[in-house]
Motif scaffolding. Structure first.
Motif, PDB file in Angstrom:
ATOM      1  N   THR A 319      34.671  37.757  44.347  1.00  0.00           N
ATOM      2  CA  THR A 319      36.053  38.234  44.363  1.00  0.00           C
ATOM      3  C   THR A 319      36.482  38.676  42.966  1.00  0.00           C
ATOM      4  O   THR A 319      37.167  39.689  42.816  1.00  0.00           O
ATOM      5  N   LEU A 320      36.073  37.928  41.959  1.00  0.00           N
ATOM      6  CA  LEU A 320      36.420  38.293  40.587  1.00  0.00           C
ATOM      7  C   LEU A 320      35.802  39.634  40.207  1.00  0.00           C
ATOM      8  O   LEU A 320      36.461  40.485  39.588  1.00  0.00           O
ATOM      9  N   LEU A 321      34.552  39.842  40.603  1.00  0.00           N
ATOM     10  CA  LEU A 321      33.898  41.119  40.319  1.00  0.00           C
ATOM     11  C   LEU A 321      34.610  42.264  41.038  1.00  0.00           C
ATOM     12  O   LEU A 321      34.770  43.357  40.485  1.00  0.00           O
ATOM     13  N   GLU A 322      35.046  42.011  42.267  1.00  0.00           N
ATOM     14  CA  GLU A 322      35.778  43.036  43.006  1.00  0.00           C
ATOM     15  C   GLU A 322      37.123  43.327  42.359  1.00  0.00           C
ATOM     16  O   GLU A 322      37.590  44.474  42.348  1.00  0.00           O
ATOM     17  N   LEU A 323      37.748  42.284  41.798  1.00  0.00           N
ATOM     18  CA  LEU A 323      39.012  42.485  41.088  1.00  0.00           C
ATOM     19  C   LEU A 323      38.802  43.383  39.875  1.00  0.00           C
ATOM     20  O   LEU A 323      39.602  44.298  39.622  1.00  0.00           O
ATOM     21  N   HIS A 324      37.739  43.156  39.125  1.00  0.00           N
ATOM     22  CA  HIS A 324      37.432  44.009  37.974  1.00  0.00           C
ATOM     23  C   HIS A 324      37.205  45.445  38.418  1.00  0.00           C
ATOM     24  O   HIS A 324      37.671  46.388  37.776  1.00  0.00           O
ATOM     25  N   ALA A 325      36.492  45.620  39.518  1.00  0.00           N
ATOM     26  CA  ALA A 325      36.205  46.966  40.012  1.00  0.00           C
ATOM     27  C   ALA A 325      37.484  47.662  40.459  1.00  0.00           C
ATOM     28  O   ALA A 325      37.688  48.856  40.182  1.00  0.00           O
ATOM     29  N   ALA A 326      38.373  46.920  41.148  1.00  0.00           N
ATOM     30  CA  ALA A 326      39.636  47.506  41.604  1.00  0.00           C
ATOM     31  C   ALA A 326      40.509  47.894  40.416  1.00  0.00           C
ATOM     32  O   ALA A 326      41.217  48.905  40.452  1.00  0.00           O
ATOM     33  N   ALA A 327      40.456  47.087  39.354  1.00  0.00           N
ATOM     34  CA  ALA A 327      41.266  47.370  38.172  1.00  0.00           C
ATOM     35  C   ALA A 327      40.834  48.663  37.487  1.00  0.00           C
ATOM     36  O   ALA A 327      41.648  49.318  36.825  1.00  0.00           O
TER      37      ALA A 327
END
Length: 399
Positions: A319-327
């Motif tokens: 989820t954290l990696l996906e948050l970075h990608a979304a950012a």
């Protein structure tokens, strides 16, 4: 004192009306005994506010009445009398009918209908109606009123409508605890032409309110539910014009429907008040929060209220990696606000994740919950600051 009162009496009638508008209606009525000038102002008062304070005053004044229903009847008699004697325009009408059973509401529906029919013919621009029980069926005269600009409905029943256009000049519309039926009897959506702000709070089956609102720019959906699987939003409601989106409660059903629309939103200001499953994955798919970020590439301001994050947050590396990608797709987010912060580990980790992800952040405001101890804020601030921010311009403010 008398000389000062005379000076006030010499003010223009619209100024006197404005002054009385700040008073509870029971106090505004008392000014009628001062002089003929004040009596005329009272009888043409443009704001009639029969709110909770008014009914409490009436019940207290007639506390020796044998039955509660008798106290209610006295209050209704007073409202009838005020409306009967009223001259001129009514700009704002408030009716908050508290602590009355379904049978009493239904037995008085005719009176309520007549009041609203009267008010909608007096140039009313704002109406607020509240009942504790969803028993009163709102008359069609409210939805056809051409002068109405703001409408707030609480605890009423909205019946099906048979005309293609409603509320022709209403810019702000709020439904709270409203019972919707299959509102559209036609084979097309109902048009609300100038609506800019629409709110659904604790409502069921809002998809029945199938409307088109070409000027809609602000949408609030908080703690709403649907009894039909796969249906949540009004089918014809176009979300692409919305710049402010306020969401609260369990968002999975709403989120799936928004995602299925197949386009990104133009939301610039997003407000969230969420439950479990908001940030972490629940079924193998990306979290609701991450998906919302992806759907709002123009997001510039984000408010988050009521944290309900799971204790397993520290293990959600995906989820954290996906948050970075979304950012990486959002280059406009400047302001974050966290409301009702309690200092939990999950809250702190979530804030740190956001600080580490968004390179455009300039201001982060953390508003503590009232019961949160002020002395703990220093430790939280040190923990948040002990992290390389993605943005060198970020400033944290804790209040």
């Amino acid at each position: 004192m008398a000389r000062g009162r005379d000076r006030i009496s010499q003010l223009p009638a619209d100024i006197l009306d404005h002054i009385l508008g700040f008073l509870p209606i029971k106090d505004a009525a008392k000014t009628a005994v001062l002089s003929s000038i004040w009596r005329d102002v009272w009888l043409s008062l443009t704001q009639l506010n029969f709110d909770h304070e008014f009914f409490c005053y009436m019940y207290k004044k007639h506390r020796h009445a044998i039955k509660y229903a008798k106290k209610s009847a006295v209050s209704l008699y007073v409202i009838n009398k005020v409306l009967l004697l009223h001259n001129g325009t009514i700009r704002k009408f408030v009716l908050s009918f508290y602590n009355v059973g379904i049978r009493a509401i239904r037995s008085r529906s005719y009176d309520f209908d007549q009041w609203l029919l009267f008010v909608t013919k007096k140039g009313v621009e704002e109406i607020y109606i509240r009942f504790d029980k969803e028993a009163y069926k709102l008359p069609g005269c409210v939805f056809s009123c051409s002068t109405l600009k703001r409408l707030h409905l609480y605890g009423v029943v909205v019946e099906p409508m048979k005309f293609p256009c409603i509320l022709p000049n209403v810019a702000s519309l709020c439904f709270e605890c409203v019972d919707f039926g299959p509102i559209n009897c036609l084979d097309c959506a109902i048009d609300v032409p100038v609506l800019e702000k629409l709110s659904f709070i604790q409502c069921h089956d809002i998809f029945h309110f199938d409307i088109t609102a070409p000027k809609l720019c602000s949408l609030t959906i908080e703690h709403c539910s649907s009894t039909v699987r796969g249906k949540f939003l009004p089918v014809s409601l176009d979300l692409r014009s919305i710049s402010t989106l306020d969401l609260g409660g369990r968002l999975q059903g709403l989120f799936k429907e928004i995602t299925s629309m197949g386009f990104q939103l133009n939301v610039e200001y997003l407000k969230l008040s969420c439950h479990h499953g908001f940030y972490t994955k629940s079924d193998g798919s990306s979290s609701v929060f991450v998906h919302l970020l992806r759907l709002c590439p123009k997001l510039g301001k984000l408010d988050i209220n009521s944290f309900w994050f799971e204790s397993s947050l520290t293990n959600c590396m995906d989820t954290l990696l996906e948050l970075h990608a979304a950012a990486q797709t959002n280059k406009m987010l400047r302001t974050l606000k966290f409301i009702s912060f309690e200092g939990s580990r999950s809250e702190t980790l979530f804030i740190k994740d956001l600080l580490a992800s968004f390179s455009t952040l300039e201001k982060v405001v953390i508003i503590r919950e009232k019961r949160y101890c002020k002395k703990d804020s220093t430790g939280v601030m040190l923990e948040l600051l002990d992290l390389p921010f993605a943005s060198t311009k970020t400033k944290i403010i804790m209040v």
